[in-house]
Design a protein around this motif. Structure first.
Motif, mmCIF file in Angstrom:
data_model
loop_
_atom_site.group_PDB
_atom_site.id
_atom_site.type_symbol
_atom_site.label_atom_id
_atom_site.label_comp_id
_atom_site.label_asym_id
_atom_site.label_seq_id
_atom_site.Cartn_x
_atom_site.Cartn_y
_atom_site.Cartn_z
ATOM 1 N N ARG A 158 11.306 -1.186 -2.084
ATOM 2 C CA ARG A 158 11.941 -0.920 -3.709
ATOM 3 C C ARG A 158 13.584 0.010 -3.544
ATOM 4 O O ARG A 158 13.192 0.356 -2.114
ATOM 5 N N ASP A 159 13.618 -0.398 -4.560
ATOM 6 C CA ASP A 159 15.292 0.406 -3.964
ATOM 7 C C ASP A 159 16.302 -0.280 -3.045
ATOM 8 O O ASP A 159 17.506 0.449 -2.730
ATOM 9 N N VAL A 160 16.204 -1.467 -2.626
ATOM 10 C CA VAL A 160 16.850 -2.527 -1.738
ATOM 11 C C VAL A 160 18.267 -2.086 -2.575
ATOM 12 O O VAL A 160 18.647 -2.957 -3.559
ATOM 13 N N PRO A 161 19.801 -1.353 -1.939
ATOM 14 C CA PRO A 161 20.692 -1.602 -2.770
ATOM 15 C C PRO A 161 21.345 -2.461 -1.921
ATOM 16 O O PRO A 161 21.780 -3.286 -1.833
ATOM 17 N N LEU A 162 21.762 -3.659 -3.246
ATOM 18 C CA LEU A 162 22.112 -4.434 -3.652
ATOM 19 C C LEU A 162 23.905 -4.410 -3.870
ATOM 20 O O LEU A 162 23.963 -3.232 -4.305
ATOM 21 N N CYS A 163 24.595 -5.266 -2.943
ATOM 22 C CA CYS A 163 26.040 -5.219 -3.093
ATOM 23 C C CYS A 163 26.138 -6.205 -4.330
ATOM 24 O O CYS A 163 25.298 -6.750 -4.843
ATOM 25 N N ARG A 164 27.350 -5.227 -4.877
ATOM 26 C CA ARG A 164 28.020 -5.124 -6.238
ATOM 27 C C ARG A 164 27.639 -7.238 -6.945
ATOM 28 O O ARG A 164 27.540 -7.509 -7.990
ATOM 29 N N GLU A 189 17.492 -4.696 -11.430
ATOM 30 C CA GLU A 189 17.295 -3.145 -11.084
ATOM 31 C C GLU A 189 15.224 -3.247 -12.088
ATOM 32 O O GLU A 189 14.010 -3.270 -11.074
ATOM 33 N N GLN A 190 14.772 -4.060 -12.677
ATOM 34 C CA GLN A 190 14.551 -4.610 -13.534
ATOM 35 C C GLN A 190 13.417 -5.464 -13.337
ATOM 36 O O GLN A 190 12.232 -5.850 -13.297
ATOM 37 N N ILE A 191 13.867 -6.507 -12.815
ATOM 38 C CA ILE A 191 13.035 -7.850 -12.748
ATOM 39 C C ILE A 191 12.032 -7.781 -12.023
ATOM 40 O O ILE A 191 10.925 -8.164 -12.488
ATOM 41 N N TRP A 192 11.909 -6.998 -10.791
ATOM 42 C CA TRP A 192 11.235 -7.467 -10.292
ATOM 43 C C TRP A 192 10.676 -5.742 -10.245
ATOM 44 O O TRP A 192 10.338 -5.427 -8.763
ATOM 45 N N SER A 193 10.442 -4.831 -11.002
ATOM 46 C CA SER A 193 10.024 -3.560 -10.868
ATOM 47 C C SER A 193 11.074 -2.715 -10.403
ATOM 48 O O SER A 193 10.056 -2.113 -9.382
ATOM 49 N N GLY A 194 12.135 -2.983 -9.858
ATOM 50 C CA GLY A 194 12.741 -1.406 -9.020
ATOM 51 C C GLY A 194 12.482 -2.261 -7.643
ATOM 52 O O GLY A 194 13.126 -1.297 -6.638
ATOM 53 N N SER A 195 12.679 -3.378 -7.023
ATOM 54 C CA SER A 195 12.676 -3.755 -5.699
ATOM 55 C C SER A 195 14.232 -3.602 -5.347
ATOM 56 O O SER A 195 14.347 -3.425 -4.344
ATOM 57 N N TYR A 196 15.161 -3.891 -6.184
ATOM 58 C CA TYR A 196 16.262 -3.702 -6.226
ATOM 59 C C TYR A 196 16.919 -2.641 -6.688
ATOM 60 O O TYR A 196 16.924 -2.051 -7.740
ATOM 61 N N LEU A 197 18.205 -2.488 -5.644
ATOM 62 C CA LEU A 197 19.283 -1.061 -7.003
ATOM 63 C C LEU A 197 20.441 -1.729 -6.815
ATOM 64 O O LEU A 197 20.927 -2.388 -6.156
ATOM 65 N N TYR A 198 21.252 -1.314 -8.204
ATOM 66 C CA TYR A 198 22.247 -2.104 -8.339
ATOM 67 C C TYR A 198 23.845 -1.418 -7.500
ATOM 68 O O TYR A 198 23.389 0.431 -7.868
ATOM 69 N N THR A 199 24.000 -1.250 -6.479
ATOM 70 C CA THR A 199 25.169 -0.817 -6.260
ATOM 71 C C THR A 199 27.107 -0.699 -6.763
ATOM 72 O O THR A 199 26.721 -2.095 -7.529
ATOM 73 N N SER A 200 27.256 -0.023 -6.307
ATOM 74 C CA SER A 200 28.795 -0.094 -6.182
ATOM 75 C C SER A 200 29.606 -0.342 -4.898
ATOM 76 O O SER A 200 30.941 -0.053 -5.225
ATOM 77 N N HIS A 201 28.591 -0.133 -4.480
ATOM 78 C CA HIS A 201 29.052 -1.138 -2.670
ATOM 79 C C HIS A 201 29.693 -2.371 -2.525
ATOM 80 O O HIS A 201 29.059 -3.330 -3.674
ATOM 81 N N ARG A 237 30.882 -6.589 -1.103
ATOM 82 C CA ARG A 237 30.347 -6.841 0.209
ATOM 83 C C ARG A 237 30.941 -6.525 1.839
ATOM 84 O O ARG A 237 32.279 -6.451 1.185
ATOM 85 N N GLY A 238 30.052 -6.893 2.491
ATOM 86 C CA GLY A 238 31.246 -6.301 4.307
ATOM 87 C C GLY A 238 31.501 -4.619 3.680
ATOM 88 O O GLY A 238 31.553 -4.760 5.407
ATOM 89 N N SER A 239 30.888 -4.203 2.879
ATOM 90 C CA SER A 239 31.307 -2.417 3.093
ATOM 91 C C SER A 239 30.166 -2.105 4.243
ATOM 92 O O SER A 239 30.518 -1.020 4.660
ATOM 93 N N GLY A 240 29.006 -2.720 4.423
ATOM 94 C CA GLY A 240 27.746 -2.225 5.834
ATOM 95 C C GLY A 240 27.514 -1.287 4.830
ATOM 96 O O GLY A 240 26.228 -0.251 5.541
ATOM 97 N N ARG A 241 27.785 -1.056 3.281
ATOM 98 C CA ARG A 241 26.502 0.221 2.643
ATOM 99 C C ARG A 241 25.644 -0.495 2.031
ATOM 100 O O ARG A 241 24.785 -0.265 1.149
ATOM 101 N N CYS A 242 25.516 -2.215 1.167
ATOM 102 C CA CYS A 242 24.312 -2.777 0.902
ATOM 103 C C CYS A 242 24.103 -4.375 1.499
ATOM 104 O O CYS A 242 24.981 -4.644 1.679
ATOM 105 N N ILE A 243 23.283 -4.451 0.946
ATOM 106 C CA ILE A 243 22.038 -5.779 1.346
ATOM 107 C C ILE A 243 22.854 -6.923 0.872
ATOM 108 O O ILE A 243 22.996 -6.801 -0.383
ATOM 109 N N GLN A 244 23.379 -7.862 1.597
ATOM 110 C CA GLN A 244 23.957 -9.149 0.913
ATOM 111 C C GLN A 244 22.237 -10.147 0.911
ATOM 112 O O GLN A 244 21.835 -10.504 1.486
#
Length: 209
Positions: free
Chosen positions: A109-115, A169-181, A183-190
């Motif tokens: 839930r809410d995995v922060p995906l890279c922008r 955010e919607q397709i898998w009922s909140g599994s992912y979270l859209y972030t402004s981070h 790639r390579g920032s160390g703050r979001c999942i790629q």
């Protein structure tokens, strides 16, 4: 107290969720297939699961991407990558949540995906067609595979998901979270990375754990 914290933090790192096809613990998988090969050094999926992640009508979940006609290949590769990340990644521990489904005990839930990962997914899929915004539930399964529920209209992704954030955010009922981070920032999942450079998601999981 310090010890307790360490245990909790470490228990979130390098683990597999308790779900339908996951291994009980991560380890090397030399034969991972296709797009899942990024995780071969340390994976929660078996070679067999990685192969099935690429099938149009995979036995993993009997889920049909082509429920409103053929999904374009450039779009489908993102769904394959999303499946590889979900099935293979040992770095999703901080976002694992308990659920009580017949087919899994845990979900993400809410995995922060890279922008970039999210926007590229939306970009490549905007002209693909679907009849639902949440693909986790509400399908007609009477045929054994997912079909559009009665009265649901097939339309382009860009109308069902007006933004990249809506898609992720919607397709898998909140599994992912859209972030402004980025790639390579160390703050979001790629979802995508170059395995020759190592797996960037290890550091991200450590940061959030």
């Amino acid at each position: 107290a310090a010890t307790a914290t360490t245990v909790t933090r470490d228990s979130l790192l390098n683990i597999c969720m308790d779900a339908k096809h996951h291994k009980t613990e991560p380890g090397p998988e030399g034969q991972l297939y296709g797009q899942c090969v990024l995780w071969k050094d340390n994976a929660c999926c078996t070679a067999n699961t990685s192969q099935e992640a690429h099938e149009d009508q995979s036995y993993l979940y009997n889920f049909n991407w082509d429920h409103c006609g053929a999904m374009p290949q450039k779009c489908k590769r993102h769904f394959i990558q999303d499946t590889c990340l979900y099935e293979c990644s040992p770095n999703l521990g901080p976002w694992i949540d308990q659920v009580d489904n017949s087919w899994r005990k845990e979900r993400i839930r809410d995995v922060p995906l890279c922008r970039e990962d999210c926007e590229q997914w939306w970009e490549d899929c905007q002209d693909a067609v679907t009849c639902k915004a949440n693909w986790h539930k509400g399908w007609n399964w009477t045929s054994g595979t997912n079909q559009c529920p009665q009265g649901a209209m097939c339309q382009k992704f860009k109308f069902v998901f007006p933004t990249a954030a809506a898609l992720c955010e919607q397709i898998w009922s909140g599994s992912y979270l859209y972030t402004s981070h980025h790639r390579g920032s160390g703050r979001c999942i790629q979802m995508w990375f170059d395995p020759a450079q190592g797996n960037p998601n290890i550091a991200v999981a450590q940061y959030y754990a």
